[in-house]
Design a protein around this motif. Structure first.
Motif, PDB file in Angstrom:
ATOM      1  N   THR A 166      37.345  45.887  52.908  1.00 20.59           N
ATOM      2  CA  THR A 166      37.923  46.946  52.067  1.00 20.59           C
ATOM      3  C   THR A 166      37.223  47.096  50.720  1.00 20.59           C
ATOM      4  OG1 THR A 166      39.561  45.412  51.208  1.00 20.59           O
ATOM      5  CG2 THR A 166      40.212  46.744  53.070  1.00 20.59           C
ATOM      6  N   PHE A 167      36.787  45.985  50.110  1.00 24.97           N
ATOM      7  CA  PHE A 167      36.200  46.076  48.764  1.00 24.97           C
ATOM      8  C   PHE A 167      34.678  46.046  48.783  1.00 24.97           C
ATOM      9  CE2 PHE A 167      40.455  44.521  48.062  1.00 24.97           C
ATOM     10  CZ  PHE A 167      40.874  45.227  46.954  1.00 24.97           C
ATOM     11  N   GLY A 168      34.089  45.857  49.964  1.00 29.76           N
ATOM     12  CA  GLY A 168      32.632  45.807  50.048  1.00 29.76           C
ATOM     13  C   GLY A 168      32.096  44.409  49.787  1.00 29.76           C
ATOM     14  N   LEU A 169      30.822  44.189  50.153  1.00 33.50           N
ATOM     15  CA  LEU A 169      30.193  42.886  49.950  1.00 33.50           C
ATOM     16  C   LEU A 169      30.124  42.555  48.469  1.00 33.50           C
ATOM     17  CD1 LEU A 169      27.226  43.269  52.448  1.00 33.50           C
ATOM     18  CD2 LEU A 169      29.158  41.718  52.700  1.00 33.50           C
ATOM     19  N   GLY A 170      30.071  41.245  48.149  1.00 28.61           N
ATOM     20  CA  GLY A 170      29.949  40.840  46.758  1.00 28.61           C
ATOM     21  C   GLY A 170      31.059  39.897  46.342  1.00 28.61           C
ATOM     22  N   PRO A 171      31.022  39.449  45.074  1.00 30.22           N
ATOM     23  CA  PRO A 171      31.969  38.413  44.645  1.00 30.22           C
ATOM     24  C   PRO A 171      33.423  38.881  44.521  1.00 30.22           C
ATOM     25  CG  PRO A 171      30.520  39.031  42.857  1.00 30.22           C
ATOM     26  CD  PRO A 171      30.028  39.762  44.054  1.00 30.22           C
ATOM     27  N   ILE A 172      33.676  40.200  44.437  1.00 29.51           N
ATOM     28  CA  ILE A 172      35.059  40.655  44.197  1.00 29.51           C
ATOM     29  C   ILE A 172      36.009  40.203  45.316  1.00 29.51           C
ATOM     30  CG2 ILE A 172      36.540  42.685  43.931  1.00 29.51           C
ATOM     31  CD1 ILE A 172      34.279  44.032  42.474  1.00 29.51           C
ATOM     32  N   PRO A 173      35.676  40.426  46.607  1.00 28.39           N
ATOM     33  CA  PRO A 173      36.585  39.933  47.653  1.00 28.39           C
ATOM     34  C   PRO A 173      36.765  38.428  47.609  1.00 28.39           C
ATOM     35  CG  PRO A 173      34.553  40.777  48.606  1.00 28.39           C
ATOM     36  CD  PRO A 173      34.578  41.214  47.192  1.00 28.39           C
ATOM     37  N   GLY A 174      35.690  37.699  47.266  1.00 26.87           N
ATOM     38  CA  GLY A 174      35.795  36.242  47.172  1.00 26.87           C
ATOM     39  C   GLY A 174      36.800  35.812  46.129  1.00 26.87           C
ATOM     40  N   VAL A 175      36.697  36.426  44.925  1.00 23.58           N
ATOM     41  CA  VAL A 175      37.620  36.081  43.843  1.00 23.58           C
ATOM     42  C   VAL A 175      39.060  36.387  44.246  1.00 23.58           C
ATOM     43  CG1 VAL A 175      38.334  36.687  41.513  1.00 23.58           C
ATOM     44  CG2 VAL A 175      35.932  36.392  42.023  1.00 23.58           C
ATOM     45  N   MET A 176      39.268  37.556  44.885  1.00 24.82           N
ATOM     46  CA  MET A 176      40.636  37.931  45.243  1.00 24.82           C
ATOM     47  C   MET A 176      41.189  36.988  46.305  1.00 24.82           C
ATOM     48  SD  MET A 176      40.399  42.023  45.117  1.00 24.82           S
ATOM     49  CE  MET A 176      42.141  42.177  45.342  1.00 24.82           C
ATOM     50  N   ALA A 177      40.335  36.598  47.274  1.00 26.82           N
ATOM     51  CA  ALA A 177      40.792  35.657  48.297  1.00 26.82           C
ATOM     52  C   ALA A 177      41.188  34.331  47.666  1.00 26.82           C
ATOM     53  CB  ALA A 177      39.689  35.451  49.336  1.00 26.82           C
ATOM     54  N   ILE A 178      40.342  33.841  46.737  1.00 24.45           N
ATOM     55  CA  ILE A 178      40.654  32.576  46.067  1.00 24.45           C
ATOM     56  C   ILE A 178      41.964  32.704  45.290  1.00 24.45           C
ATOM     57  CG2 ILE A 178      39.902  30.992  44.258  1.00 24.45           C
ATOM     58  CD1 ILE A 178      37.050  31.524  45.108  1.00 24.45           C
ATOM     59  N   ALA A 179      42.127  33.847  44.613  1.00 24.28           N
ATOM     60  CA  ALA A 179      43.330  34.037  43.786  1.00 24.28           C
ATOM     61  C   ALA A 179      44.586  34.005  44.650  1.00 24.28           C
ATOM     62  CB  ALA A 179      43.233  35.354  43.023  1.00 24.28           C
ATOM     63  N   ILE A 180      44.561  34.685  45.803  1.00 22.58           N
ATOM     64  CA  ILE A 180      45.761  34.720  46.654  1.00 22.58           C
ATOM     65  C   ILE A 180      46.067  33.335  47.209  1.00 22.58           C
ATOM     66  CG2 ILE A 180      46.684  35.599  48.829  1.00 22.58           C
ATOM     67  CD1 ILE A 180      45.511  38.216  48.267  1.00 22.58           C
ATOM     68  N   PHE A 197      37.290  34.434  30.808  1.00 27.61           N
ATOM     69  CA  PHE A 197      37.846  35.183  31.925  1.00 27.61           C
ATOM     70  C   PHE A 197      37.303  36.614  31.916  1.00 27.61           C
ATOM     71  CE2 PHE A 197      41.274  37.703  33.873  1.00 27.61           C
ATOM     72  CZ  PHE A 197      41.413  37.031  35.070  1.00 27.61           C
ATOM     73  N   CYS A 198      37.330  37.252  30.729  1.00 27.83           N
ATOM     74  CA  CYS A 198      36.863  38.641  30.632  1.00 27.83           C
ATOM     75  C   CYS A 198      35.363  38.725  30.925  1.00 27.83           C
ATOM     76  CB  CYS A 198      37.164  39.212  29.253  1.00 27.83           C
ATOM     77  SG  CYS A 198      38.927  39.318  28.945  1.00 27.83           S
ATOM     78  N   LEU A 199      34.599  37.768  30.337  1.00 23.75           N
ATOM     79  CA  LEU A 199      33.157  37.740  30.613  1.00 23.75           C
ATOM     80  C   LEU A 199      32.912  37.565  32.100  1.00 23.75           C
ATOM     81  CD1 LEU A 199      31.555  35.585  27.776  1.00 23.75           C
ATOM     82  CD2 LEU A 199      31.203  38.002  28.276  1.00 23.75           C
ATOM     83  N   GLY A 200      33.722  36.710  32.751  1.00 18.16           N
ATOM     84  CA  GLY A 200      33.583  36.467  34.179  1.00 18.16           C
ATOM     85  C   GLY A 200      33.826  37.730  34.980  1.00 18.16           C
ATOM     86  N   LEU A 201      34.906  38.454  34.642  1.00 14.26           N
ATOM     87  CA  LEU A 201      35.218  39.703  35.340  1.00 14.26           C
ATOM     88  C   LEU A 201      34.058  40.676  35.221  1.00 14.26           C
ATOM     89  CD1 LEU A 201      38.945  40.464  34.463  1.00 14.26           C
ATOM     90  CD2 LEU A 201      38.017  39.692  36.630  1.00 14.26           C
ATOM     91  N   TRP A 202      33.485  40.742  34.001  1.00 10.18           N
ATOM     92  CA  TRP A 202      32.381  41.664  33.753  1.00 10.18           C
ATOM     93  C   TRP A 202      31.154  41.258  34.547  1.00 10.18           C
ATOM     94  CZ3 TRP A 202      27.760  40.787  30.837  1.00 10.18           C
ATOM     95  CH2 TRP A 202      27.030  41.952  30.633  1.00 10.18           C
ATOM     96  N   GLU A 203      30.852  39.956  34.516  1.00 10.03           N
ATOM     97  CA  GLU A 203      29.685  39.423  35.201  1.00 10.03           C
ATOM     98  C   GLU A 203      29.765  39.640  36.718  1.00 10.03           C
ATOM     99  OE1 GLU A 203      26.916  37.753  34.142  1.00 10.03           O
ATOM    100  OE2 GLU A 203      26.271  37.288  36.197  1.00 10.03           O
ATOM    101  N   LEU A 204      30.990  39.516  37.277  1.00 14.95           N
ATOM    102  CA  LEU A 204      31.155  39.651  38.725  1.00 14.95           C
ATOM    103  C   LEU A 204      31.248  41.107  39.157  1.00 14.95           C
ATOM    104  CD1 LEU A 204      33.700  36.776  39.397  1.00 14.95           C
ATOM    105  CD2 LEU A 204      31.257  36.738  39.780  1.00 14.95           C
ATOM    106  N   GLY A 205      31.209  42.031  38.188  1.00 12.26           N
ATOM    107  CA  GLY A 205      31.181  43.445  38.534  1.00 12.26           C
ATOM    108  C   GLY A 205      32.528  44.046  38.875  1.00 12.26           C
ATOM    109  N   PHE A 206      33.597  43.485  38.278  1.00  7.36           N
ATOM    110  CA  PHE A 206      34.922  44.080  38.499  1.00  7.36           C
ATOM    111  C   PHE A 206      35.017  45.407  37.761  1.00  7.36           C
ATOM    112  CE2 PHE A 206      36.287  40.056  40.089  1.00  7.36           C
ATOM    113  CZ  PHE A 206      37.386  40.352  40.864  1.00  7.36           C
TER     114      PHE A 206
END
Lengths: 288, 294
Positions: free
Chosen positions: B158-172, A46-55
């Protein structure tokens, strides 16, 4: 007195008891090694994933601030003009229409294939295996990808959405139907055959009455979940409310966005309610 | 004597037969009514969804042409004649597929954890206050009714392009979907252990830990695995709205008619989805097996 007696007996036999119930009496931590290892691996991944995805905290906090601002701007939901509201309601009807036709079409197409893939109707294992793989492949392609493909064929618009939904659900329905047919009771079939019925009659009078309620209830369930998916295929241009939604997000009309979302919530829960009612009527209260 | 008996029997028989005929007619009438209703609905829906069977009939060749075209390289060869050329971007695509899987994993785990915490407050058998249950259920319903792509569209802004919005959408979305399933499992548990813990002075949290959890954990895990499978499919199309993963590459090649790339990426996605399906099914069968044994 008898208490100490019992204790003495226990102490005397302790070794033997320990051996007899080794799995129960072993130290607690031994049973925990496996779960702890699994959980640790999951956390590290999970932590590696967060890091890899640029969180990063910075990004989350900045984005969160902006999200909060947008949420404030979204309220109250407001379509601005009546003609816009009417346009959205019309698009919502179109969305439900796509879901309805897509579900029905997929079920009608999948019905014969369900028999083809059922082991008890189709003894030829090659047909069975090949059709199962075909269904899996069609199921593995997301509805949005099907929508993009169909847009290339029939052009932009809701018709592409209907065809996409048919393709995406065909695999799922065929698989579910064949499973329902495989779990059907054999005895009615044997009865029809024993009374001199043909194979086709055995399917019609022996299997069909058993699987039809199951199939209908699965169709209703899919109709409900398809209404949800039909709201998004408009994002790629395949009709329905999704087109307006993505357009309004792109042009940052947040009050209209929230109006559309509220409209979606109302319609989806209405369909949910209706399909649950019908489903209970079809399969009976008890079987629920 | 014998004649009267036969007469009454015939009369009785006729009565029974006409009764049967009436019952069958009534059932047929109901079926016909239902069929008529469905036909009317189909016509209304077809009108609304602009169904054009003639266009479909005329253009069906275009579908086979297009699908066939995705299996041809630029040089005109079939893709299987030159697999190296077909999968020319394998390294990049595999990296994006990996990103898709990580998105699905992180999103599912986050969503499942939140759902796990929230689900106990949405069960009518563990929470006395009906208002809390009502509010929690509506909250979970919101999370699962709004499609994940809609959340993704808003988060991309709001969070910009990239995987972060995708992950948050999936999580919700996962929180909403799993929260409902989890709370349904909890509502069907045996309440006696809970009463036992409460009677011996245990707190609410202790009751959940020692009375509820042992009954539900394998079901929870099995649902979470199923959700992971669904989220892998979901994460594969997140890129359509700019929210990371392989979807971005796919939509670009479809829009720009890089036909052989389309088939190559689709083959990779389908293979990955099937592999994940297979693995989660294996894991779920082991879980169920373990449950039966103990």
């Amino acid at each position: 007195m008898s208490g100490t007696g019992l204790q003495n007996t226990f102490l005397a036999q302790r070794e033997e008891i320990n051996q007899r119930h080794a799995t129960i009496l072993r130290p607690v931590w031994r049973g925990l090694i496996g779960p702890v290892l699994v959980v640790t691996t999951m956390i590290i991944l999970f932590c590696l994933g967060l890091w890899e995805l640029g969180f990063s905290f910075e990004k989350i906090i900045n984005g969160g601030d902006q999200l909060w601002v947008i949420l404030g701007v979204m309220l109250p939901p407001n379509p601005e003009t009546w003609s816009r509201a009417l346009l959205y309601i019309n698009a919502m009807v179109e969305t439900v229409g796509i879901a309805f036709l897509g579900t029905l079409g997929a079920a009608i197409l999948a019905f014969p294939f369900g028999f083809l893939a059922a082991k008890n109707v189709m003894p030829n294992w090659l047909v069975h295996v090949v059709s199962r793989r075909l269904f899996d492949t069609m199921r593995g392609v997301d509805i949005l990808i099907w929508a993009l493909i169909w847009i290339n064929v029939v052009g932009l618009g809701p018709f592409a959405g209907v065809m996409a939904m048919m393709c995406a659900d065909f695999g799922a329905f065929a698989k579910l139907f064949s499973e329902a047919i495989e779990t059907a009771d054999r005895r009615p079939v044997e009865g029809v055959i024993a009374a001199g019925g043909s194979e086709l009659m055995a399917v019609r009078y022996g299997i069909l009455p058993q699987v039809l309620p199951v199939i209908l209830s699965q169709m209703l369930y899919y109709f409900e979940s398809n209404t949800r998916s039909a709201t998004i295929i408009g994002i790629v241009g395949a009709g329905g409310i999704g087109l307006h939604l993505s357009e309004m997000i792109r042009t940052v009309e947040w009050q209209q966005v929230s109006f559309i979302i509220v409209l979606m919530l109302i319609v989806v829960s209405a369909i949910d309610w209706l399909s649950t009612k019908l489903r209970l009527a079809v399969i009976g209260q008890r079987a629920h | 004597m014998a004649k009267t008996v036969t007469n009454t029997e015939t009369a009785r028989m006729a009565e029974l037969l006409s009764g049967y005929a009436r019952a069958v007619d009534a059932r047929r009438l109901r079926t016909l009514q239902g069929a008529a209703l469905v036909v009317v609905l189909i016509l209304v829906a077809a009108w609304s969804a602009e169904v054009r069977p003639i266009t479909l009939f005329n253009k069906i060749g275009a579908l086979t042409n297009y699908l066939g075209g995705t299996l041809k390289l630029d040089s005109g060869q079939h893709v299987w004649e030159d697999p190296v050329e077909w999968f020319w971007g394998l390294g990049k695509w595999l990296r994006l597929l990996g990103e898709t899987l990580i998105m699905a994993y992180v999103g599912t785990l986050t969503g499942a954890l939140i759902a796990f915490i929230l689900c106990f407050t949405a069960c009518s058998n563990l929470v006395r206050d009906h208002r809390v249950v009502f509010v929690m259920r509506r909250l979970l319903e919101f999370g699962r009714t709004v499609p994940d792509l809609v959340f993704a569209l808003i988060f991309v802004y709001t969070f910009g392009l990239g995987p972060i919005p995708g992950v948050m959408a999936i999580a919700i979305h996962t929180t909403g979907a799993l929260g409902k399933l989890f709370s349904e499992v909890v509502e069907n548990i045996d309440m006696k252990p809970v009463e036992g813990i409460t009677a011996s002075g245990g707190s609410w949290v202790q009751a959940i830990r020692f009375a509820v959890l042992p009954q539900v954990q394998s079901n929870f895990l099995s649902y979470a695995l199923l959700r992971f499978e669904i989220n892998v499919r979901g994460a594969a199309v997140m890129g359509f709205v700019g929210a990371g993963g392989i979807g971005d590459e796919l939509i670009v090649s479809i829009r720009k008619f890089y036909n052989s790339d389309v088939s190559a990426i689709l083959v990779l996605i389908i293979a990955t989805v099937m592999l994940i399906d297979y693995l989660t099914e294996l894991a779920r069968h082991r879980l169920i097996g373990a449950q039966v044994r103990t």
